[in-house]
Design a protein around this motif. Structure first.
Motif, PDB file in Angstrom:
ATOM      1  N   ALA A 178      66.890 -36.880  12.688  1.00  0.00           N
ATOM      2  CA  ALA A 178      66.975 -37.545  13.978  1.00  0.00           C
ATOM      3  C   ALA A 178      66.128 -36.834  15.028  1.00  0.00           C
ATOM      4  CB  ALA A 178      68.427 -37.600  14.439  1.00  0.00           C
ATOM      5  N   VAL A 179      65.602 -37.629  15.933  1.00  0.00           N
ATOM      6  CA  VAL A 179      64.903 -37.099  17.104  1.00  0.00           C
ATOM      7  C   VAL A 179      65.963 -36.948  18.189  1.00  0.00           C
ATOM      8  CG1 VAL A 179      63.031 -37.481  18.743  1.00  0.00           C
ATOM      9  CG2 VAL A 179      62.816 -38.317  16.396  1.00  0.00           C
ATOM     10  N   ALA A 180      66.582 -35.798  18.237  1.00  0.00           N
ATOM     11  CA  ALA A 180      67.749 -35.586  19.094  1.00  0.00           C
ATOM     12  C   ALA A 180      67.316 -35.202  20.504  1.00  0.00           C
ATOM     13  CB  ALA A 180      68.635 -34.500  18.491  1.00  0.00           C
ATOM     14  N   GLY A 181      67.523 -36.126  21.438  1.00  0.00           N
ATOM     15  CA  GLY A 181      67.052 -35.893  22.795  1.00  0.00           C
ATOM     16  C   GLY A 181      67.947 -35.022  23.636  1.00  0.00           C
ATOM     17  N   ALA A 182      69.203 -34.808  23.214  1.00  0.00           N
ATOM     18  CA  ALA A 182      70.133 -34.038  24.031  1.00  0.00           C
ATOM     19  C   ALA A 182      70.055 -32.537  23.769  1.00  0.00           C
ATOM     20  CB  ALA A 182      71.565 -34.524  23.790  1.00  0.00           C
ATOM     21  N   ILE A 183      69.326 -32.122  22.757  1.00  0.00           N
ATOM     22  CA  ILE A 183      69.230 -30.706  22.411  1.00  0.00           C
ATOM     23  C   ILE A 183      68.116 -30.064  23.230  1.00  0.00           C
ATOM     24  CG2 ILE A 183      68.668 -29.121  20.523  1.00  0.00           C
ATOM     25  CD1 ILE A 183      69.848 -31.215  18.619  1.00  0.00           C
ATOM     26  N   PRO A 184      68.353 -28.898  23.817  1.00  0.00           N
ATOM     27  CA  PRO A 184      67.282 -28.225  24.561  1.00  0.00           C
ATOM     28  C   PRO A 184      66.009 -28.118  23.732  1.00  0.00           C
ATOM     29  CG  PRO A 184      69.360 -27.084  24.891  1.00  0.00           C
ATOM     30  CD  PRO A 184      69.611 -28.137  23.845  1.00  0.00           C
ATOM     31  N   ARG A 185      64.869 -28.307  24.383  1.00  0.00           N
ATOM     32  CA  ARG A 185      63.613 -28.434  23.658  1.00  0.00           C
ATOM     33  C   ARG A 185      63.288 -27.200  22.829  1.00  0.00           C
ATOM     34  NH1 ARG A 185      58.913 -31.631  23.697  1.00  0.00           N
ATOM     35  NH2 ARG A 185      57.821 -30.945  21.817  1.00  0.00           N
ATOM     36  N   ASP A 186      63.582 -26.010  23.345  1.00  0.00           N
ATOM     37  CA  ASP A 186      63.249 -24.814  22.575  1.00  0.00           C
ATOM     38  C   ASP A 186      64.058 -24.736  21.281  1.00  0.00           C
ATOM     39  OD1 ASP A 186      65.598 -24.426  24.030  1.00  0.00           O
ATOM     40  OD2 ASP A 186      65.262 -22.271  24.287  1.00  0.00           O
ATOM     41  N   ARG A 187      65.337 -25.142  21.334  1.00  0.00           N
ATOM     42  CA  ARG A 187      66.159 -25.145  20.130  1.00  0.00           C
ATOM     43  C   ARG A 187      65.722 -26.243  19.166  1.00  0.00           C
ATOM     44  NH1 ARG A 187      72.204 -25.320  20.556  1.00  0.00           N
ATOM     45  NH2 ARG A 187      72.013 -24.241  18.574  1.00  0.00           N
ATOM     46  N   PHE A 188      65.326 -27.380  19.712  1.00  0.00           N
ATOM     47  CA  PHE A 188      64.820 -28.480  18.886  1.00  0.00           C
ATOM     48  C   PHE A 188      63.575 -28.049  18.126  1.00  0.00           C
ATOM     49  CE2 PHE A 188      62.259 -32.430  18.505  1.00  0.00           C
ATOM     50  CZ  PHE A 188      63.138 -33.185  17.741  1.00  0.00           C
ATOM     51  N   ASP A 189      62.620 -27.442  18.825  1.00  0.00           N
ATOM     52  CA  ASP A 189      61.387 -26.993  18.174  1.00  0.00           C
ATOM     53  C   ASP A 189      61.667 -25.916  17.137  1.00  0.00           C
ATOM     54  OD1 ASP A 189      59.937 -28.744  19.712  1.00  0.00           O
ATOM     55  OD2 ASP A 189      59.336 -27.265  21.197  1.00  0.00           O
ATOM     56  N   ALA A 190      62.613 -25.013  17.437  1.00  0.00           N
ATOM     57  CA  ALA A 190      62.951 -23.964  16.482  1.00  0.00           C
ATOM     58  C   ALA A 190      63.581 -24.549  15.219  1.00  0.00           C
ATOM     59  CB  ALA A 190      63.900 -22.951  17.127  1.00  0.00           C
ATOM     60  N   ALA A 191      64.404 -25.585  15.390  1.00  0.00           N
ATOM     61  CA  ALA A 191      65.023 -26.235  14.235  1.00  0.00           C
ATOM     62  C   ALA A 191      63.964 -26.896  13.353  1.00  0.00           C
ATOM     63  CB  ALA A 191      66.046 -27.265  14.701  1.00  0.00           C
ATOM     64  N   LEU A 192      62.972 -27.518  13.980  1.00  0.00           N
ATOM     65  CA  LEU A 192      61.888 -28.136  13.201  1.00  0.00           C
ATOM     66  C   LEU A 192      61.100 -27.082  12.439  1.00  0.00           C
ATOM     67  CD1 LEU A 192      60.540 -30.745  15.787  1.00  0.00           C
ATOM     68  CD2 LEU A 192      62.040 -31.167  13.831  1.00  0.00           C
ATOM     69  N   ALA A 193      60.871 -25.950  13.076  1.00  0.00           N
ATOM     70  CA  ALA A 193      60.156 -24.862  12.401  1.00  0.00           C
ATOM     71  C   ALA A 193      60.951 -24.367  11.194  1.00  0.00           C
ATOM     72  CB  ALA A 193      59.893 -23.728  13.383  1.00  0.00           C
ATOM     73  N   THR A 194      62.276 -24.303  11.336  1.00  0.00           N
ATOM     74  CA  THR A 194      63.127 -23.892  10.214  1.00  0.00           C
ATOM     75  C   THR A 194      63.006 -24.885   9.055  1.00  0.00           C
ATOM     76  OG1 THR A 194      64.721 -22.772  11.653  1.00  0.00           O
ATOM     77  CG2 THR A 194      65.505 -23.478   9.489  1.00  0.00           C
ATOM     78  N   LEU A 195      63.056 -26.176   9.360  1.00  0.00           N
ATOM     79  CA  LEU A 195      62.929 -27.188   8.309  1.00  0.00           C
ATOM     80  C   LEU A 195      61.570 -27.104   7.626  1.00  0.00           C
ATOM     81  CD1 LEU A 195      64.555 -30.326   9.997  1.00  0.00           C
ATOM     82  CD2 LEU A 195      65.599 -28.691   8.415  1.00  0.00           C
ATOM     83  N   ALA A 196      60.516 -26.918   8.405  1.00  0.00           N
ATOM     84  CA  ALA A 196      59.172 -26.828   7.820  1.00  0.00           C
ATOM     85  C   ALA A 196      59.075 -25.630   6.876  1.00  0.00           C
ATOM     86  CB  ALA A 196      58.132 -26.719   8.932  1.00  0.00           C
ATOM     87  N   ARG A 197      59.665 -24.520   7.277  1.00  0.00           N
ATOM     88  CA  ARG A 197      59.628 -23.319   6.433  1.00  0.00           C
ATOM     89  C   ARG A 197      60.379 -23.558   5.128  1.00  0.00           C
ATOM     90  NH1 ARG A 197      63.464 -19.639   6.320  1.00  0.00           N
ATOM     91  NH2 ARG A 197      64.216 -20.169   8.428  1.00  0.00           N
ATOM     92  N   LEU A 198      61.554 -24.182   5.203  1.00  0.00           N
ATOM     93  CA  LEU A 198      62.326 -24.445   3.990  1.00  0.00           C
ATOM     94  C   LEU A 198      61.602 -25.435   3.077  1.00  0.00           C
ATOM     95  CD1 LEU A 198      65.941 -24.738   5.459  1.00  0.00           C
ATOM     96  CD2 LEU A 198      64.941 -22.804   4.236  1.00  0.00           C
ATOM     97  N   LEU A 199      61.021 -26.470   3.664  1.00  0.00           N
ATOM     98  CA  LEU A 199      60.322 -27.471   2.868  1.00  0.00           C
ATOM     99  C   LEU A 199      59.153 -26.873   2.099  1.00  0.00           C
ATOM    100  CD1 LEU A 199      60.317 -30.379   5.475  1.00  0.00           C
ATOM    101  CD2 LEU A 199      61.462 -30.434   3.255  1.00  0.00           C
ATOM    102  N   SER A 200      58.514 -25.892   2.681  1.00  0.00           N
ATOM    103  CA  SER A 200      57.330 -25.294   2.049  1.00  0.00           C
ATOM    104  C   SER A 200      57.685 -24.259   0.980  1.00  0.00           C
ATOM    105  CB  SER A 200      56.433 -24.638   3.102  1.00  0.00           C
ATOM    106  OG  SER A 200      57.116 -23.559   3.721  1.00  0.00           O
ATOM    107  N   ARG A 201      58.992 -23.966   0.861  1.00  0.00           N
ATOM    108  CA  ARG A 201      59.435 -22.944  -0.110  1.00  0.00           C
ATOM    109  C   ARG A 201      60.585 -23.474  -0.952  1.00  0.00           C
ATOM    110  NH1 ARG A 201      59.764 -17.822   4.141  1.00  0.00           N
ATOM    111  NH2 ARG A 201      57.576 -17.889   4.824  1.00  0.00           N
ATOM    112  N   PRO A 202      60.352 -24.464  -1.797  1.00  0.00           N
ATOM    113  CA  PRO A 202      61.441 -24.989  -2.644  1.00  0.00           C
ATOM    114  C   PRO A 202      61.880 -23.950  -3.660  1.00  0.00           C
ATOM    115  CG  PRO A 202      59.337 -25.922  -3.295  1.00  0.00           C
ATOM    116  CD  PRO A 202      59.082 -25.159  -2.033  1.00  0.00           C
ATOM    117  N   PRO A 203      63.142 -24.021  -4.103  1.00  0.00           N
ATOM    118  CA  PRO A 203      63.605 -23.068  -5.113  1.00  0.00           C
ATOM    119  C   PRO A 203      62.783 -23.163  -6.376  1.00  0.00           C
ATOM    120  CG  PRO A 203      65.432 -24.313  -4.161  1.00  0.00           C
ATOM    121  CD  PRO A 203      64.171 -24.964  -3.684  1.00  0.00           C
TER     122      PRO A 203
END
Length: 467
Positions: free
Chosen positions: A437-462
């Motif tokens: 979801a594109v969550a508009g109620a989450i502070p932007r810095d936390r939103f961007d950090a969450a996306l960075a976390t997902l990108a890191r996990l996606l690039s490193r599958p088990p």
């Protein structure tokens, strides 16, 4: 006596462990492996045996209790319920989670509207309404009294191609979910009617169908949505009465149906005398494509709401009924709840007539567009499906990731996502994919950090994950 011999293999069930355990309980009870009256192990004991967390077992027990499969007694434990029919809903529409106790989590499961001044706009509107209160507020609301609001909705929908449309074609509802129920009540007949929908679909469809005592059958979809040949085969096989579709913004896959496909779907609906429920609650900012309601106005019920564009708290929706069926829709609403509560209808009318609703929608769309661009920038190197104006994206996972494993791993790192399993029908199969979801109620810095976390996990599958 506690049944300690039941030890299901949760690897046999796709999806989150708590849902896997719920399914295992359901199957064991229905096939007789767990007899009525049997006491189940405590949460901690079963968690230890299955190598899962106590929270996983607790959530599964709670779901099974809501379905009427289990009965929990304070001080005695949890038992398999007696086989007695249970009336009404058997499962929550959404599994609520109190994130106030888990403030470190970033919730990307459902789009949350950004604060663009809704509180101020509502306060000003209520002040205007309050200055004109009269004796009419002492009586029941009426469908006739909603005529100005229905006319305002016609203007609100002027950015859609809906075919011939007047205020007489509209019935007002308590949100989009209530709109689904209204259509089902208008159209379904018989003891066990059948509803067709996409094989990955908004969960509220099956919950509304359950209340209407209807069976939901999934129809295969591709990159444009429902496949016409699969729809026709389902019509021949099941004799369905209603077809539920999301042609503008398929939820969860974010695909959009082309004009030729829409026309083919409409023709099949005519051939098999299907009523069409066109769900446009999630919608792109504007559309020049003809809706199904424009292509088949004699049989299409178009459902929308203000929840995804102005405020979910309003619980205000509408149904554009087929030509000549507006009165039937309003009578069905009247039999259910007379009419909308005056505070809701008067507030929505003021917001629409003053232009405040349109301005709030514009600001919400602008914020969502900016955040959607952030999602595409962060995750666009993966197999991402998205549309301009939509507050969610669809992400088939890279090889090596299972959806359930990824969701658990992301949660452990502070990000909640929704996996495809939650959109699959009861007997359907879900791909290893996520709706983010594109969550508009989450502070932007936390939103961007969450996306960075997902990108890191996606690039490193088990590396040892079998797929």
């Amino acid at each position: 006596m506690t049944d300690t011999s039941w030890q299901p293999d949760l690897n046999n069930y796709p999806g989150p462990k708590y849902l896997a355990l719920t399914r295992a309980l359901r199957e064991a009870i229905r096939c007789g492996d767990l007899e009525p009256g049997s006491q189940l192990p405590t949460v901690r004991d079963l968690a230890w045996v299955l190598h899962v967390t106590p929270g996983t077992v607790s959530r599964a027990y709670q779901l099974a209790t809501q379905e009427g499969l289990l009965a929990a007694t304070v001080g005695r434990g949890t038992f398999v319920a007696a086989r007695a029919p249970r009336l009404g809903p058997t499962q929550s529409l959404f599994q609520e989670r109190d994130l106030k106790s888990e403030p470190w989590l970033v919730d990307l499961r459902s789009p949350q509207l950004p604060d663009v001044g809704q509180g101020v706009a509502f306060s000003e509107a209520m002040a205007r309404i309050g200055s004109g209160l009269d004796a009419a507020w002492l009586d029941y609301p009426s469908q006739r009294g909603e005529a100005p609001l229905r006319a305002a909705i016609c203007t609100w929908l002027s950015d859609r191609v809906l075919g011939p449309l007047t205020a007489e074609d509209i019935a007002l509802t308590h949100g989009g979910q209530n709109g689904l129920m209204l259509v089902f009540l208008c159209c379904l007949r018989g003891d066990r009617p059948v509803i067709l929908t996409e094989d990955l679909a908004y969960p509220g469809i099956r919950h509304a169908a359950r209340l209407a005592r209807a069976e939901v059958v999934g129809v295969e979809i591709d990159a444009q949505g429902m496949i016409p040949a699969a729809l026709e085969a389902a019509c021949r096989r099941h004799g369905a009465q209603i077809l539920v579709l999301t042609p503008e913004a398929q939820n969860p896959t974010a695909t959009r149906m082309g004009v030729a496909r829409r026309a083919e779907i409409a023709e099949i609906a005519r051939r098999y005398d299907l009523q069409i429920l066109e769900d446009d609650c999630y919608s792109v900012a504007e559309s020049t494509l003809p809706s199904l309601r424009a292509l088949a106005p004699e049989r299409t019920w178009y459902v929308g709401s203000l929840s995804k564009s102005v405020s979910a708290a309003l619980r205000f929706g509408y149904v554009v009924c087929p030509t000549g069926m507006g009165e039937a829709g309003r009578l069905t609403a009247q039999h259910g709840f007379f009419a909308l509560a005056r505070p809701v209808s008067d507030l929505c009318l003021d917001l629409l007539e003053s232009g405040a609703a349109q301005e709030l929608r514009r600001k919400v769309q602008a914020e969502f567009a900016e955040r959607l661009q952030a999602v595409v920038n962060a995750l666009g190197t993966f197999d991402l499906s998205w549309q301009p104006g939509l507050p969610f994206v669809w992400l088939p996972l890279p090889s090596g990731w299972r959806a359930s494993t990824f969701a658990r791993t992301a949660e452990a790192e502070g990000v909640l996502v929704r996996q495809a399993d939650e959109y699959a029908l009861i007997h359907g199969r879900a791909p290893h994919a996520l709706r983010i979801a594109v969550a508009g109620a989450i502070p932007r810095d936390r939103f961007d950090a969450a996306l960075a976390t997902l990108a890191r996990l996606l690039s490193r599958p088990p590396s040892d994950m079998a797929v």
